[in-house]
Design a protein around this motif. Structure first.
Motif, mmCIF file in Angstrom:
data_model
loop_
_atom_site.group_PDB
_atom_site.id
_atom_site.type_symbol
_atom_site.label_atom_id
_atom_site.label_comp_id
_atom_site.label_asym_id
_atom_site.label_seq_id
_atom_site.Cartn_x
_atom_site.Cartn_y
_atom_site.Cartn_z
ATOM 1 N N UNK A 217 0.843 -1.194 0.000
ATOM 2 C CA UNK A 217 0.000 0.000 0.000
ATOM 3 C C UNK A 217 0.881 1.247 0.000
ATOM 4 N N UNK A 218 0.618 2.216 -0.878
ATOM 5 C CA UNK A 218 1.422 3.452 -0.894
ATOM 6 C C UNK A 218 1.321 4.187 0.438
ATOM 7 N N UNK A 219 2.395 4.830 0.816
ATOM 8 C CA UNK A 219 2.404 5.537 2.102
ATOM 9 C C UNK A 219 1.643 6.854 2.034
ATOM 10 N N UNK A 220 1.519 7.431 0.832
ATOM 11 C CA UNK A 220 0.894 8.765 0.715
ATOM 12 C C UNK A 220 -0.546 8.696 0.224
ATOM 13 N N UNK A 221 -1.207 7.571 0.393
ATOM 14 C CA UNK A 221 -2.595 7.411 -0.051
ATOM 15 C C UNK A 221 -3.522 8.236 0.844
ATOM 16 N N UNK A 222 -4.557 8.832 0.264
ATOM 17 C CA UNK A 222 -5.539 9.561 1.083
ATOM 18 C C UNK A 222 -6.928 9.348 0.495
ATOM 19 N N UNK A 223 -7.948 9.608 1.318
ATOM 20 C CA UNK A 223 -9.325 9.295 0.942
ATOM 21 C C UNK A 223 -9.824 10.125 -0.241
ATOM 22 N N UNK A 224 -9.356 11.358 -0.379
ATOM 23 C CA UNK A 224 -9.779 12.192 -1.507
ATOM 24 C C UNK A 224 -9.296 11.601 -2.826
ATOM 25 N N UNK A 225 -8.048 11.115 -2.835
ATOM 26 C CA UNK A 225 -7.503 10.498 -4.047
ATOM 27 C C UNK A 225 -8.255 9.220 -4.374
ATOM 28 N N UNK A 226 -8.579 8.435 -3.342
ATOM 29 C CA UNK A 226 -9.330 7.190 -3.555
ATOM 30 C C UNK A 226 -10.693 7.504 -4.165
ATOM 31 N N UNK A 227 -11.367 8.515 -3.631
ATOM 32 C CA UNK A 227 -12.686 8.882 -4.142
ATOM 33 C C UNK A 227 -12.593 9.347 -5.589
ATOM 34 N N UNK A 228 -11.589 10.137 -5.904
ATOM 35 C CA UNK A 228 -11.381 10.596 -7.275
ATOM 36 C C UNK A 228 -11.141 9.418 -8.214
ATOM 37 N N UNK A 229 -10.372 8.446 -7.724
ATOM 38 C CA UNK A 229 -10.077 7.237 -8.497
ATOM 39 C C UNK A 229 -11.358 6.435 -8.760
ATOM 40 N N UNK A 230 -12.214 6.318 -7.744
ATOM 41 C CA UNK A 230 -13.501 5.625 -7.908
ATOM 42 C C UNK A 230 -14.332 6.287 -9.006
ATOM 43 N N UNK A 231 -14.406 7.625 -8.964
ATOM 44 C CA UNK A 231 -15.227 8.361 -9.932
ATOM 45 C C UNK A 231 -14.721 8.136 -11.354
ATOM 46 N N UNK A 232 -13.400 8.163 -11.514
ATOM 47 C CA UNK A 232 -12.828 7.974 -12.849
ATOM 48 C C UNK A 232 -13.094 6.572 -13.374
ATOM 49 N N UNK A 233 -12.995 5.561 -12.500
ATOM 50 C CA UNK A 233 -13.224 4.185 -12.933
ATOM 51 C C UNK A 233 -14.703 3.935 -13.236
#
Length: 500
Positions: A217-233
Motif C-alpha cells: 500500500x502506498x504511504x501517501x494514499x488519502x481518501x480524496x484520491x481514492x474517491x477521485x479514483x472511484x469516480x474515474x473508474x
C-alpha cells in the motif's frame, strides 16, 4: 513441578520492569500475529502457566490475548526490546485499516495500539456501527502449517488469514480452517487438517487482493484520491451518465454479481446483499467518503471495479496526477474545554437532574455519577419499580404511539424503565411502527399537497429541490401516490432545451 515453579518466579522477578533474556525471545516470523508471538514466547521461556505467569508479564488480566487489537503492545515491547512501532506495523492488522482511514483516524489507531488503550477502537473504526460480521475464531491454512513446521520448526498464526473477507489462502489456494482460541492456555495452529483446494479464480483473486492490500500500500494514499479514483473508474466502466450521475441500478447489479462470484462467508454475503438492496451500500462510500468504513466495504468495491489491487494502484497513481492542487488552510483542531467540576457538582447539589448537568458541561452521566460519589453527594434517582396501575397506563400510552421520552418525563421515570415495559410486550413494536409510519405519511403528503397548492406550475425537479426530504420519503414508501400527485413529466427531448 516445584522446580519449574521456582524458575517461573525467578524469571517473573527478572523481567519485572526489565527486558527478558535475549535467548528466551523467539524471532518474529513473517506475517505473524502478536498473539502467536506471545504463545511462542511462552513456550521458549518454559513458564508453567500461560494464564498465571506469561500473561501477567504483559499486563493481561481479563482481556483476551488473541484480540485483533491487543492491549499489551507496550508491555510486550518492554519485555522483548522490540519497539512498539515494529509490533504495530508487523504483528497487527494496522496496515489493513490504514489505507481507508483519514489522517486523524490513523493517528488515533496508531497511538491507541502503541499506548495500549484499545478499548474503544472497534467503535472508532466503525466495526460496531456497521454490524459487519467479524472473524472470532483463529484461522489457519493446512499447507501453511506444513510449510512453517518444515522451515521454522513451529506453526504460527498468519495476519493475512485473520482478515475479514479472506476465505482462501492466497498462496496455496485452499480453504482455511477455524480453531477456537482460549484466554487460559496457548493455542497454535493444528497440523494434519484436511486440504480442500479451491477452483474459483474469483474467490482466490479476492483473497489475493486483500493480501496485497495488507502488504503493498502506498504511504501517501488519502481518501480524496481514492474517491477521485472511484469516480474515474465508474466513468471508464460506463457507470456514469452524461451529467456525471451514477447509474445506481447498473452499479448494484455489478456489485451483486461480484459478490456471488467470490463465494465470501455466507453471513458477510447476506450482510452486503441486504445493504445493497436497502441502497445503503455503496452509497455510504460514494457520498460520505471521509467517514470511517470497514476496509472490506472498500475492497469489495475495488474488486468489482478494478478486479485486482495492482490495477487499482495504477489507476490511483493516474488519478493523483489529475487532481488539482489544493491551497486550503486547515484550521487547528479545537482544544477540548476543561470541565469545571466544582460548578457541575454545585448544580447537582442544587437539585438539577444528572442528565441535564452532564449535557450542560459536556460530560457523560456515568462520569458525573462517579464524581458525585467521590464527593459523597447523594443523587436523586428515579424510581425503578413500577406498580401495576402505572404499568397499565404506560402500556396504554405506548399503544397510542407516544414517545418513550415523553412518557418517562410524565411519569417521572427513566427512559430505560419505559423501554423495559416495551420489551415485555414485543407485539407493541409493530403497532407503534405502523402508527409512526401513518403519521409520517400524512405529514409528508400534506407537505407535498400544500406546496403544490401554492406553486401549481412547479416542475418535478423544482418540487424535489424544494421538498427533498418529503420527496425522497414518498419516493421510497409511497411511490405510486407521489407519481399520481406530481405534475406530468417533461418529455426527455425537451428537458435540456434552453431555447424554450
Amino acid at each position: 513441578m516445584a522446580f519449574v515453579g521456582v524458575l517461573d518466579a525467578s524469571r517473573a522477578r527478572h523481567v519485572n520492569g526489565q527486558r527478558m533474556e535475549a535467548n528466551l525471545i523467539p524471532n518474529h516470523l513473517p506475517d505473524e500475529t502478536a498473539y502467536s508471538f506471545l504463545c511462542r514466547l511462552h513456550l521458549r521461556s518454559g513458564h508453567s502457566s500461560f494464564l498465571k505467569v506469561t500473561l501477567p508479564l504483559v499486563n493481561v488480566n481479563a482481556s483476551r490475548p488473541a484480540n485483533e487489537f491487543p492491549s499489551y503492545i507496550p508491555s510486550l515491547s518492554r519485555l522483548t526490546g522490540i519497539s512498539e512501532v515494529v509490533i504495530v506495523h508487523e504483528m497487527t492488522t494496522f496496515q489493513y485499516y490504514k489505507p481507508f482511514c483519514s489522517e486523524d483516524t490513523r493517528c488515533v489507531l496508531l497511538n491507541s495500539l502503541i499506548s495500549g488503550h484499545t478499548a474503544s477502537l472497534q467503535a472508532r473504526l466503525g466495526k460496531i456501527a456497521s454490524r459487519l460480521p467479524s472473524k472470532l475464531p483463529l484461522i489457519s491454512c493446512p499447507l501453511c502449517v506444513e510449510h512453517d513446521l518444515e522451515k521454522f520448526g513451529t506453526p504460527y498464526w498468519h495476519i493475512t488469514h485473520q482478515l475479514t473477507g479472506v476465505n482462501v489462502c492466497p498462496i496455496h489456494k485452499c480453504h482455511l480452517h477455524k480453531q477456537p482460541h482460549s484466554s487460559k492456555r496457548i493455542v497454535l495452529p493444528t497440523a494434519g487438517k484436511p486440504i480442500e483446494f479451491v477452483n474459483s479464480t474469483d474467490e482466490i483473486g479476492f483473497s489475493k487482493l486483500i493480501q496485497n492490500e495488507l502488504n503493498y500500500c502506498p504511504t501517501n494514499i488519502d481518501l480524496s484520491t481514492i474517491h477521485n479514483c472511484y469516480q474515474q473508474q465508474l466513468a471508464v466502466q460506463g457507470l456514469l451518465t452524461a451529467h456525471s450521475r451514477i447509474k445506481q441500478r447498473m452499479l448494484r447489479c455489478l456489485l451483486l454479481d461480484n459478490l456471488n462470484s467470490i463465494h465470501i462467508d455466507k453471513k458477510i454475503e447476506a450482510y452486503f446483499t441486504s445493504q445493497i438492496s436497502k441502497h445503503q451500500y455503496p452509497e455510504c462510500l460514494l457520498y460520505n467518503i471521509q467517514a470511517v468504513h470497514q476496509p472490506l466495504k472498500h475492497l469489495l468495491f475495488i474488486s468489482a471495479l478494478f478486479n485486482d489491487w495492482a490495477h487499482f494502484l495504477d489507476c490511483l497513481e493516474a488519478s493523483k496526477e489529475m487532481l488539482p492542487p489544493k491551497n486550503i488552510e486547515i484550521p487547528d483542531p479545537p482544544v477540548p474545554a476543561t470541565i469545571n467540576w466544582e460548578l457541575a457538582l454545585a448544580e447537582l447539589k442544587s437539585g438539577s437532574s444528572m442528565r441535564a448537568v452532564a449535557k450542560s458541561f459536556g460530560t457523560t452521566v456515568n462520569t458525573l455519577k462517579i464524581k458525585a460519589a467521590q464527593q459523597n453527594i447523594k443523587v436523586g434517582t428515579r424510581p425503578s419499580k413500577l406498580f401495576k396501575d402505572a404499568e397499565e397506563q404506560i402500556l396504554d400510552r405506548l399503544h397510542k404511539g407516544d414517545k418513550t421520552q415523553s412518557i418517562a418525563a410524565d411519569f417521572g421515570l427513566s427512559i430505560g424503565a419505559i423501554e423495559k415495559v416495551l420489551s415485555k410486550n414485543p407485539e407493541l413494536k409493530g403497532v407503534r411502527k405502523r402508527i409512526w409510519f401513518t403519521e409520517t405519511r400524512n405529514l409528508r403528503c400534506t407537505e407535498m399537497l400544500d406546496y403544490l397548492a401554492k406553486h401549481p406550475n412547479a416542475t418535478r425537479n423544482q418540487i424535489k429541490l424544494a421538498l427533498n426530504g418529503a420527496y425522497m420519503w414518498l419516493y421510497r414508501h409511497e411511490r405510486d401516490w407521489l407519481y399520481e400527485t406530481l405534475p406530468s413529466e417533461i418529455p426527455r427531448k425537451q428537458r435540456y432545451n434552453h431555447n424554450h
